[in-house]
Structures are given as C-alpha cells and as structure tokens.
Design an enzyme around this catalytic site. Structure first.
Site, PDB file in Angstrom:
ATOM      1  N   TYR A  21      -3.028  -0.801  10.365  1.00 38.22           N
ATOM      2  CA  TYR A  21      -2.852  -0.982   8.915  1.00 38.22           C
ATOM      3  C   TYR A  21      -1.484  -0.472   8.468  1.00 38.22           C
ATOM      4  CZ  TYR A  21      -4.326  -0.940   3.958  1.00 38.22           C
ATOM      5  OH  TYR A  21      -4.442  -1.163   2.603  1.00 38.22           O
ATOM      6  N   SER A  48       0.851  -1.199   0.000  1.00 40.49           N
ATOM      7  CA  SER A  48       0.000   0.000   0.000  1.00 40.49           C
ATOM      8  C   SER A  48       0.884   1.245   0.000  1.00 40.49           C
ATOM      9  CB  SER A  48      -0.847  -0.023   1.271  1.00 40.49           C
ATOM     10  OG  SER A  48      -1.512   1.203   1.459  1.00 40.49           O
TER      11      SER A  48
HETATM   12  P1  NAD Z   1     -11.699  -6.195  -0.559  1.00 46.84           P
HETATM   13  O1  NAD Z   1     -12.364  -5.981   0.757  1.00 46.84           O
HETATM   14  O2  NAD Z   1     -12.442  -5.870  -1.812  1.00 46.84           O
HETATM   15  O3  NAD Z   1     -11.199  -7.696  -0.679  1.00 46.84           O
HETATM   16  C1  NAD Z   1     -10.557  -8.350   0.377  1.00 46.84           C
HETATM   17  C2  NAD Z   1     -10.490  -9.827   0.073  1.00 46.84           C
HETATM   18  O4  NAD Z   1      -9.848 -10.455   1.191  1.00 46.84           O
HETATM   19  C3  NAD Z   1     -11.850 -10.496  -0.067  1.00 46.84           C
HETATM   20  O5  NAD Z   1     -11.776 -11.498  -1.058  1.00 46.84           O
HETATM   21  C4  NAD Z   1     -12.079 -11.141   1.288  1.00 46.84           C
HETATM   22  O6  NAD Z   1     -12.953 -12.264   1.258  1.00 46.84           O
HETATM   23  C5  NAD Z   1     -10.652 -11.564   1.627  1.00 46.84           C
HETATM   24  N1  NAD Z   1     -10.439 -11.826   3.049  1.00 46.84           N
HETATM   25  C6  NAD Z   1     -10.741 -11.027   4.101  1.00 46.84           C
HETATM   26  N2  NAD Z   1     -10.397 -11.660   5.243  1.00 46.84           N
HETATM   27  C7  NAD Z   1      -9.869 -12.863   4.897  1.00 46.84           C
HETATM   28  C8  NAD Z   1      -9.348 -13.965   5.609  1.00 46.84           C
HETATM   29  N3  NAD Z   1      -9.274 -13.973   6.934  1.00 46.84           N
HETATM   30  N4  NAD Z   1      -8.914 -15.040   4.899  1.00 46.84           N
HETATM   31  C9  NAD Z   1      -8.977 -15.069   3.545  1.00 46.84           C
HETATM   32  N5  NAD Z   1      -9.461 -14.051   2.824  1.00 46.84           N
HETATM   33  C10 NAD Z   1      -9.905 -12.973   3.491  1.00 46.84           C
HETATM   34  O7  NAD Z   1     -10.334  -5.374  -0.453  1.00 46.84           O
HETATM   35  P2  NAD Z   1      -9.350  -4.743  -1.544  1.00 46.84           P
HETATM   36  O8  NAD Z   1      -9.509  -3.275  -1.485  1.00 46.84           O
HETATM   37  O9  NAD Z   1      -9.454  -5.453  -2.839  1.00 46.84           O
HETATM   38  O10 NAD Z   1      -7.951  -5.037  -0.833  1.00 46.84           O
HETATM   39  C11 NAD Z   1      -7.083  -6.068  -1.235  1.00 46.84           C
HETATM   40  C12 NAD Z   1      -5.686  -5.742  -0.736  1.00 46.84           C
HETATM   41  O11 NAD Z   1      -5.251  -4.516  -1.316  1.00 46.84           O
HETATM   42  C13 NAD Z   1      -5.581  -5.561   0.783  1.00 46.84           C
HETATM   43  O12 NAD Z   1      -4.395  -6.144   1.247  1.00 46.84           O
HETATM   44  C14 NAD Z   1      -5.525  -4.055   0.939  1.00 46.84           C
HETATM   45  O13 NAD Z   1      -4.863  -3.662   2.110  1.00 46.84           O
HETATM   46  C15 NAD Z   1      -4.755  -3.684  -0.295  1.00 46.84           C
HETATM   47  N6  NAD Z   1      -4.919  -2.278  -0.689  1.00 46.84           N
HETATM   48  C16 NAD Z   1      -6.148  -1.799  -1.011  1.00 46.84           C
HETATM   49  C17 NAD Z   1      -6.269  -0.473  -1.365  1.00 46.84           C
HETATM   50  C18 NAD Z   1      -7.590   0.128  -1.738  1.00 46.84           C
HETATM   51  O14 NAD Z   1      -7.630   1.351  -1.892  1.00 46.84           O
HETATM   52  N7  NAD Z   1      -8.642  -0.649  -1.908  1.00 46.84           N
HETATM   53  C19 NAD Z   1      -5.142   0.356  -1.391  1.00 46.84           C
HETATM   54  C20 NAD Z   1      -3.911  -0.171  -1.047  1.00 46.84           C
HETATM   55  C21 NAD Z   1      -3.805  -1.507  -0.696  1.00 46.84           C
END
Ligand code: NAD
Length: 260
Positions: free
Chosen positions: A155, A142
């Site tokens: 986080y 991130s």
């Molecule tokens: P999201 O909430 O859309 O998806 C999260 C996924 O993780 C889902 O498939 C969920 O079922 C799964 N998950 C949650 N808990 C779990 C567990 N205990 N075991 C297995 N799977 C589990 O989130 P996203 O925004 O797509 O985020 C994905 C990654 O990207 C994360 O690591 C997040 O920190 C990172 N990220 C996101 C952003 C953003 O702006 N969305 C920015 C930077 C980094």
C-alpha cells in the site's frame, strides 16, 4: 451548480470515499459514471443515491485490475456523455502483513489497483482533455503517499508511486488547462478502515470504540476521522476556478498525521 453539463468518472464509487465524491460532484450538477465491484445490492443502492440528485448517471462495472476494461469504460463514457471532464481515481484496497508473510498475489493486486489502474485511466482521458483545454484529474492518494507505516509495504509503495505519477502528469499537461492533484487522507472510517479496526479489536481484545481510539491515537493528532463528505467538498474545490493553478499537489487531510 458549477459543474452542470460536465461528466465525472469516479472509480470505486459504490462505497466509502468514492461514493461521497460522486454525491458531492453530482450535487454540483455533474453527470456521473459510477464504478465499483461491490455486491449487486450495494451497487444498486449507491447508484440510486447518486441518481436522486437529478443528473445523468450510469454504472460501469469495469474491473480496474484489467486495463482493457478501463480503456473501454472511458471510451464508453465519452460516447454516452460527450466528454469525460473529471476523473477521480479512487478505487483501492489494503492488505496488512509483515514483509516476510506478505502474499505475492496481494502485492501484485495492490500495485495493479492502487497505482497501475490510475496510469491506465489517466492515459485514456488525457488526449480529449488536452483537446478541450479543460480537465480535472483527482487521485485519491493517502497519508501513506508521504510517510510509511509498518505492515503496509504494498500500500505504501503504491501510494508513494501514485504521488510520483500525479506530479509527473501534472507537469506534462500544465499548459493545457488540465490539473492533476492528489488528495492524501489520513484515517477515514470506511469499510477499508473498519477491517483494520476489527482486526485490532480482535488481536488486542478491546471493543470497537477502544480499537478506533487506539488507531487514531497512534497516527492522527486530531483524534478525529476525516469524513468522506470532507473529501467530497475538497474535490468540488479542486474542480472550481479557484483551483485552476493548483498543480501536482499532495493535499493532506489527515488531522495532522504528516505534520509530525
Ligand atoms: P472502500 O473499500 O469503502 O471502497 C473501495 C471502492 O473500490 C469500492 O467501491 C469497491 O467496489 C471498489 N473496488 C475495489 N476493487 C475494485 C476493482 N478491482 N475495480 C473497480 N473497483 C474496485 O474504500 P475507501 O476507504 O473508500 O477507499 C477509497 C480510496 O481512498 C482508496 O484508494 C484508499 O486507498 C484511499 N484512502 C482511504 C483511506 C481510509 O482511511 N479509508 C485513507 C487514505 C486513502
């Protein structure tokens, strides 16, 4: 179809960024292990979408908070598909609160999922990758791996740690044809960020569009969300021969957030 015959485990791929990466690498010919803790309906929808691309797809419901389930998922994928060539550590959660009110159990859960789960998954895949002389480990880190924001102590700590883990393992496997890198997105409009948009709309008494505008204006100079599809394309690049010597990087995709 440069990834034909290879297999990728993408954690948290029933939604958002993980699903987009699974779709991108499947489109490039890769077999996929989908993983996530979504509702049955969400999981089925995600699996069906990936299956449409015609490669072999399985679903593993491993809870990434349980290290024995992580090890079992990797072992099963190796048995069923013959190898795990690509590991995308993507599952992650967020919680926003000032430090004095930050729930202890949320701290533990965020550290366990956003950092420790990646350690356990990497530990499970590295021996066979080293033996085969090829592997790609992509950690979805991130902008918060590089800079902090208030209210996100767990986080930011986990994502900074994830970058340390990325760099350390990249060095350990550097002579084995295995690359380990971190993608560092800024805001991507997924359910994880929509929750923050909703919370802001409520506390500031504005509509969804204005809440999104304010969120971006605060951090992301491009005023554009990064898209999950852009991260999918970057994952493909990381798996290509052009990226053979890209090792231990923190690749920002944040509209200029961390350039400031
Ligand atoms: P999201 O909430 O859309 O998806 C999260 C996924 O993780 C889902 O498939 C969920 O079922 C799964 N998950 C949650 N808990 C779990 C567990 N205990 N075991 C297995 N799977 C589990 O989130 P996203 O925004 O797509 O985020 C994905 C990654 O990207 C994360 O690591 C997040 O920190 C990172 N990220 C996101 C952003 C953003 O702006 N969305 C920015 C930077 C980094």
């Amino acid at each position: 179809m440069s990834l034909k015959g290879k297999t990728a485990v993408v954690t948290g791929s029933t939604s958002g960024i993980g699903l987009a990466i699974a779709l991108a690498v499947a489109k490039d010919g890769c077999n996929i292990v989908v993983n996530g803790l979504g509702t049955e309906q969400d999981n089925a929808k995600a699996i069906a979408e990936v299956k449409k691309l015609g490669t072999r797809v399985s679903f593993d419901p491993a809870n990434m908070l349980r290290h024995n389930q992580i090890a079992d998922m990797i072992a099963k994928a190796e048995r069923d598909f013959g190898s795990v060539d690509i590991l995308v550590n993507n599952a992650g959660i967020q919680h926003v609160a000032p430090i004095e009110d930050f729930p202890d159990e949320k701290w533990d859960e965020i550290l366990a999922l956003n950092l420790s789960a990646t350690f356990h998954a990497i530990k499970a895949v590295v021996p066979a990758m080293k033996q085969r002389g090829w592997g790609r480990i992509i950690n979805i880190a991130s902008a918060h791996s590089l800079v902090a924001s208030p209210m996100k102590s767990a986080y930011v700590s986990a994502k900074h740690g994830l970058l340390g883990l990325t760099r350390t393992v990249a060095l350990e496997v550097a002579e084995h044809g295995v690359t380990v890198n971190a993608l560092c997105p800024g805001y991507v409009l997924t359910p994880l960020v929509q929750k923050q948009v909703d919370a802001r709309a409520q506390t500031e008494g504005v509509d969804d569009a204005e809440s999104k505008r304010r969120l971006l204006a605060e951090k992301q100079p491009s005023l554009q969300f990064t898209t999950p599809e852009q991260l999918g394309e970057l994952a493909i690049f990381m798996c290509s021969p052009a990226a053979d010597n890209v090792r231990g990087v923190a690749w920002a995709v944040d509209g200029g957030w961390t350039a400031q």
